[in-house]
Design an enzyme around this catalytic site. Structure first.
Site, PDB file in Angstrom:
ATOM      1  N   ASP A 194     -14.657   6.125   6.032  1.00 34.76           N
ATOM      2  CA  ASP A 194     -15.128   5.347   7.171  1.00 34.76           C
ATOM      3  C   ASP A 194     -15.022   6.188   8.443  1.00 34.76           C
ATOM      4  O   ASP A 194     -14.483   7.303   8.428  1.00 34.76           O
ATOM      5  CB  ASP A 194     -14.358   4.033   7.275  1.00 34.76           C
ATOM      6  CG  ASP A 194     -12.850   4.197   7.435  1.00 34.76           C
ATOM      7  OD1 ASP A 194     -12.409   5.157   8.107  1.00 34.76           O
ATOM      8  OD2 ASP A 194     -12.104   3.357   6.900  1.00 34.76           O
ATOM      9  N   HIS A 229     -16.631  21.185 -11.413  1.00 33.06           N
ATOM     10  CA  HIS A 229     -15.736  20.295 -12.143  1.00 33.06           C
ATOM     11  C   HIS A 229     -14.336  20.304 -11.524  1.00 33.06           C
ATOM     12  O   HIS A 229     -13.756  21.348 -11.294  1.00 33.06           O
ATOM     13  CB  HIS A 229     -15.664  20.735 -13.609  1.00 33.06           C
ATOM     14  CG  HIS A 229     -14.864  19.815 -14.449  1.00 33.06           C
ATOM     15  ND1 HIS A 229     -14.063  20.268 -15.458  1.00 33.06           N
ATOM     16  CD2 HIS A 229     -14.740  18.466 -14.457  1.00 33.06           C
ATOM     17  CE1 HIS A 229     -13.479  19.244 -16.058  1.00 33.06           C
ATOM     18  NE2 HIS A 229     -13.885  18.140 -15.464  1.00 33.06           N
ATOM     19  N   HIS A 263      -2.217   4.423   1.493  1.00 32.17           N
ATOM     20  CA  HIS A 263      -3.174   5.074   2.387  1.00 32.17           C
ATOM     21  C   HIS A 263      -2.664   6.428   2.885  1.00 32.17           C
ATOM     22  O   HIS A 263      -3.433   7.386   2.983  1.00 32.17           O
ATOM     23  CB  HIS A 263      -3.494   4.150   3.563  1.00 32.17           C
ATOM     24  CG  HIS A 263      -4.565   4.659   4.463  1.00 32.17           C
ATOM     25  ND1 HIS A 263      -5.850   4.913   4.043  1.00 32.17           N
ATOM     26  CD2 HIS A 263      -4.537   4.968   5.787  1.00 32.17           C
ATOM     27  CE1 HIS A 263      -6.570   5.351   5.054  1.00 32.17           C
ATOM     28  NE2 HIS A 263      -5.801   5.396   6.122  1.00 32.17           N
ATOM     29  N   TYR A 297     -10.209   0.860   5.672  1.00 29.90           N
ATOM     30  CA  TYR A 297      -9.916   1.354   4.320  1.00 29.90           C
ATOM     31  C   TYR A 297     -11.159   1.515   3.444  1.00 29.90           C
ATOM     32  O   TYR A 297     -11.059   1.462   2.218  1.00 29.90           O
ATOM     33  CB  TYR A 297      -8.871   0.480   3.619  1.00 29.90           C
ATOM     34  CG  TYR A 297      -7.598   0.377   4.406  1.00 29.90           C
ATOM     35  CD1 TYR A 297      -6.723   1.455   4.486  1.00 29.90           C
ATOM     36  CD2 TYR A 297      -7.263  -0.791   5.096  1.00 29.90           C
ATOM     37  CE1 TYR A 297      -5.548   1.374   5.221  1.00 29.90           C
ATOM     38  CE2 TYR A 297      -6.094  -0.879   5.831  1.00 29.90           C
ATOM     39  CZ  TYR A 297      -5.240   0.209   5.884  1.00 29.90           C
ATOM     40  OH  TYR A 297      -4.072   0.129   6.615  1.00 29.90           O
ATOM     41  N   ALA A 298     -12.308   1.735   4.038  1.00 30.43           N
ATOM     42  CA  ALA A 298     -13.536   1.995   3.266  1.00 30.43           C
ATOM     43  C   ALA A 298     -13.599   3.502   2.995  1.00 30.43           C
ATOM     44  O   ALA A 298     -14.368   4.234   3.617  1.00 30.43           O
ATOM     45  CB  ALA A 298     -14.765   1.502   4.026  1.00 30.43           C
ATOM     46  N   ASN A 299     -12.724   3.930   2.103  1.00 30.10           N
ATOM     47  CA  ASN A 299     -12.572   5.338   1.767  1.00 30.10           C
ATOM     48  C   ASN A 299     -12.390   5.464   0.269  1.00 30.10           C
ATOM     49  O   ASN A 299     -11.699   4.646  -0.340  1.00 30.10           O
ATOM     50  CB  ASN A 299     -11.333   5.935   2.450  1.00 30.10           C
ATOM     51  CG  ASN A 299     -11.276   5.645   3.929  1.00 30.10           C
ATOM     52  OD1 ASN A 299     -12.105   6.117   4.679  1.00 30.10           O
ATOM     53  ND2 ASN A 299     -10.305   4.844   4.336  1.00 30.10           N
TER      54      ASN A 299
END
Length: 129
Positions: free
Chosen positions: A28, A20, A96, A118-120
């Site tokens: 990316d 937790h 970012h 920006y595929a994060n």
């Protein structure tokens, strides 16, 4: 041998160690990864596996109580924006550079072959009870 779910032994083992509040970055192929977090690199070729494939596979196995992405995704990557909005109604968006800074404290980084910007997303683990 497992018959379903995540078959990659390094990734399955890393997921089993999460608790937790731990954070997991799905990123990316171009995201800089600082020293510190455990890294499972799934990148094979540009686009393989995709950010969407890895995100959905991890969401099938993780309890997630929050998600954070880069604000820049809105302008630079409409497909990732749609995916993140669909999966996380309360998605936190930050610059970012701030997302990159938070990566240093992630427990796990899963690198995809995604070749779009920006595929994060940084996931915060919850509990199932």
């Amino acid at each position: 041998m497992k018959k379903s779910g995540i078959l990659n032994r390094h990734l399955a083992g890393a997921i089993a160690e999460l608790g937790h509040g731990d954070t997991v970055l799905i990123c990316d192929a171009g995201m800089p990864i600082p020293p510190g977090p455990r890294v499972v690199d799934l990148a094979f070729r540009a686009g393989t596996p995709s950010f969407a494939e890895v995100l959905d596979g991890l969401l099938d196995e993780l309890v997630v109580e929050g998600a954070t992405a880069a604000l820049e995704v809105r302008d630079a990557n409409p497909e990732a924006t749609r995916l993140l909005d669909a999966r996380f109604p309360n998605l936190e968006l930050i610059p970012h550079d701030d997302l990159k800074a938070r990566t240093a404290t992630a427990r796990l980084v899963v690198r995809t072959g995604e070749a779009r910007p920006y595929a994060n997303v940084l996931l915060r683990c919850g509990v199932f009870f």
